[in-house]
Design an enzyme around this catalytic site. Structure first.
Site, PDB file in Angstrom:
ATOM      1  N   ASP A   1       2.811  -3.211   8.176  1.00  0.00           N
ATOM      2  CA  ASP A   1       1.822  -3.023   7.117  1.00  0.00           C
ATOM      3  C   ASP A   1       0.848  -1.914   7.508  1.00  0.00           C
ATOM      4  OD1 ASP A   1       0.395  -3.366   4.788  1.00  0.00           O
ATOM      5  OD2 ASP A   1      -0.284  -5.405   5.235  1.00  0.00           O
TER       6      ASP A   1
ATOM      7  N   GLY B   1       0.825  -1.213   0.000  1.00  0.00           N
ATOM      8  CA  GLY B   1       0.000   0.000   0.000  1.00  0.00           C
ATOM      9  C   GLY B   1       0.853   1.254   0.000  1.00  0.00           C
TER      10      GLY B   1
ATOM     11  N   GLY C   1      -7.602  -2.997   0.897  1.00  0.00           N
ATOM     12  CA  GLY C   1      -7.881  -1.945  -0.084  1.00  0.00           C
ATOM     13  C   GLY C   1      -6.965  -2.034  -1.299  1.00  0.00           C
ATOM     14  N   GLY C   2      -5.804  -2.632  -1.107  1.00  0.00           N
ATOM     15  CA  GLY C   2      -4.870  -2.824  -2.219  1.00  0.00           C
ATOM     16  C   GLY C   2      -4.934  -4.236  -2.788  1.00  0.00           C
TER      17      GLY C   2
ATOM     18  N   GLU D   1      -1.083 -10.782   2.722  1.00  0.00           N
ATOM     19  CA  GLU D   1      -0.812 -10.006   3.949  1.00  0.00           C
ATOM     20  C   GLU D   1      -1.102 -10.858   5.184  1.00  0.00           C
ATOM     21  OE1 GLU D   1      -1.698  -5.541   2.181  1.00  0.00           O
ATOM     22  OE2 GLU D   1      -3.304  -6.589   3.204  1.00  0.00           O
TER      23      GLU D   1
ATOM     24  N   LYS E   1      -7.581   6.603   9.634  1.00  0.00           N
ATOM     25  CA  LYS E   1      -7.940   5.175   9.621  1.00  0.00           C
ATOM     26  C   LYS E   1      -8.555   4.697  10.946  1.00  0.00           C
ATOM     27  CE  LYS E   1      -5.996   4.768   5.526  1.00  0.00           C
ATOM     28  NZ  LYS E   1      -4.926   3.874   5.211  1.00  0.00           N
TER      29      LYS E   1
HETATM   30  C1  5RP Z   1      -3.501  -3.487   0.940  1.00  0.00           C
HETATM   31  C2  5RP Z   1      -3.818  -3.048   2.316  1.00  0.00           C
HETATM   32  C3  5RP Z   1      -3.280  -1.727   2.751  1.00  0.00           C
HETATM   33  O1  5RP Z   1      -2.532  -1.892   3.903  1.00  0.00           O
HETATM   34  C4  5RP Z   1      -4.435  -0.798   3.016  1.00  0.00           C
HETATM   35  O2  5RP Z   1      -5.281  -0.755   1.869  1.00  0.00           O
HETATM   36  C5  5RP Z   1      -3.947   0.610   3.354  1.00  0.00           C
HETATM   37  O3  5RP Z   1      -3.399   1.169   2.215  1.00  0.00           O
HETATM   38  P1  5RP Z   1      -2.738   2.613   2.202  1.00  0.00           P
HETATM   39  O4  5RP Z   1      -1.503   2.538   3.018  1.00  0.00           O
HETATM   40  O5  5RP Z   1      -2.484   2.855   0.746  1.00  0.00           O
HETATM   41  O6  5RP Z   1      -3.728   3.599   2.766  1.00  0.00           O
HETATM   42  O7  5RP Z   1      -4.462  -3.697   3.079  1.00  0.00           O
HETATM   43  O8  5RP Z   1      -4.174  -4.680   0.603  1.00  0.00           O
END
Ligand code: 5RP
Length: 236
Positions: A94, A42, A109-110, A116, A134
Site C-alpha cells: 500500500d 490510491g 488520503g483516499g 487498509e 512522502k
Molecule cells: C488511501 C491511502 C493512500 O495510500 C494514500 O492516500 C496515498 O495515496 P497516493 O498513492 O494516491 O499518493 O491511504 O486511503
C-alpha cells in the site's frame, strides 16, 4: 534510516506519477507465487495493480482495501477474496501520505484507512510504496484522516482542538464524503505527532472514532521509495 539498497538506474527528471509507477513495479518482487496478497488503495497502488496484472496467473488472488481497488483488480481478472475468507496474508502492499524514518505512516488520503488497517493487520509484512515527497521527519504535515461515526464528529473535533489540531469534515460534491463503510472523515491539521504509537492508541479509544490514520502499531516493514536516483529499499 537504514537504506539497504538503491537501484542502479538514475531517473533525474521523473514526475511524481512516474516515481509512483516505478515503485508499483518494484513491489512485484514481494509477491510470492501461489499466495493471496493484500492490496491497498490510491494512485501509487493503482500502478502496482496494473503491474500485478502481468503476473495474475501466478497468484491465487487478493484481499482488497477498497471498492475502488476491488474494481481495478477484478477488471484485470484477479480474484478478490473477502477478508473473512483468508486467515493470513504474507504481504500487504500500500501507499502512504507520510512515512517517517521508523516506518510509521499517516494514511487515509483516499478515505480507505479503516479497510487498509484491517487488511494490513492480516499480513505479516507491510510493504509501503511511495515517492520521496512522502518522507517526513515527524508525522503531522499531511492533514490527519480520521474515520468517524457522524454523530460523534463535533465531539471528536473538540478533542482534537484540545491537542492543538483543527478538524474539518471531508467534503465531496458539497456534501460530507461517505466512506465505503458509510462513515465520515475528519481531516485534522496542526498536529505534530512525536509519539505515533501513543497517539494512535489514544485517539483510537475516543468514542465515535472508527480508525485514526496513524499506522504505528501496523507500521511498514519495508519502504520502497521512488527517488531521483531510483528506487530505495528501506527496511525498518
Ligand atoms: C488511501 C491511502 C493512500 O495510500 C494514500 O492516500 C496515498 O495515496 P497516493 O498513492 O494516491 O499518493 O491511504 O486511503
Amino acid at each position: 534510516m537504514n537504506t539497504a539498497s538503491t537501484s542502479a538506474s538514475t531517473a533525474p527528471s521523473l514526475t511524481q506519477d512516474e516515481l509512483k509507477a516505478l515503485v508499483g513495479q518494484a513491489a512485484l518482487a514481494y509477491v510470492r507465487p501461489n499466495t493471496i496478497i493484500g492490496v491497498g488503495t490510491g494512485s501509487t497502488v493503482n500502478h502496482f495493480i496494473t503491474a500485478l496484472g502481468t503476473m495474475k496467473d501466478q497468484i491465487k488472488g487478493a484481499v482488497s482495501s477498497s471498492v475502488a481497488s476491488t474494481q481495478r483488480l477484478q477488471a484485470l481478472g484477479i480474484p478478490v477474496f473477502d477478508a473473512n475468507e483468508v486467515e493470513s496474508l504474507d504481504v500487504y502492499i500500500d501507499g502512504a501520505d507520510e512515512i517517517d524514518s521508523q516506518g510509521y505512516m499517516v494514511k487515509g488520503g483516499g478515505a480507505a484507512l479503516t479497510r487498509e488497517k484491517i487488511v494490513a493487520a492480516q499480513a505479516t509484512q507491510f510493504i509501503c510504496i511511495v515517492d520521496e515527497s512522502k518522507l517526513v521527519t515527524a508525522l503531522g504535515r499531511f492533514p490527519l484522516p480520521v474515520e468517524v461515526i457522524p454523530m460523534a464528529t463535533q465531539r471528536i473535533a473538540r478533542q482534537f482542538a484540545a491537542l492543538g489540531g483543527e478538524a474539518r469534515v471531508r467534503q465531496k460534491d458539497g456534501q460530507p464524503l461517505v466512506t465505503d463503510n458509510g462513515q465520515h472523515i475528519l481531516d485534522v491539521t496542526g498536529l505534530h505527532i512525536t509519539d505515533p504509537l501513543a497517539f494512535e492508541s489514544l485517539v483510537n479509544q475516543w468514542p465515535g472514532v472508527v480508525t485514526v490514520g496513524v499506522f504505528a502499531h501496523q507500521k511498514a516493514q519495508v519502504c520502497l521509495m521512488g527517488t531521483a536516483t531510483g528506487v530505495k529499499t528501506i527496511p525498518y
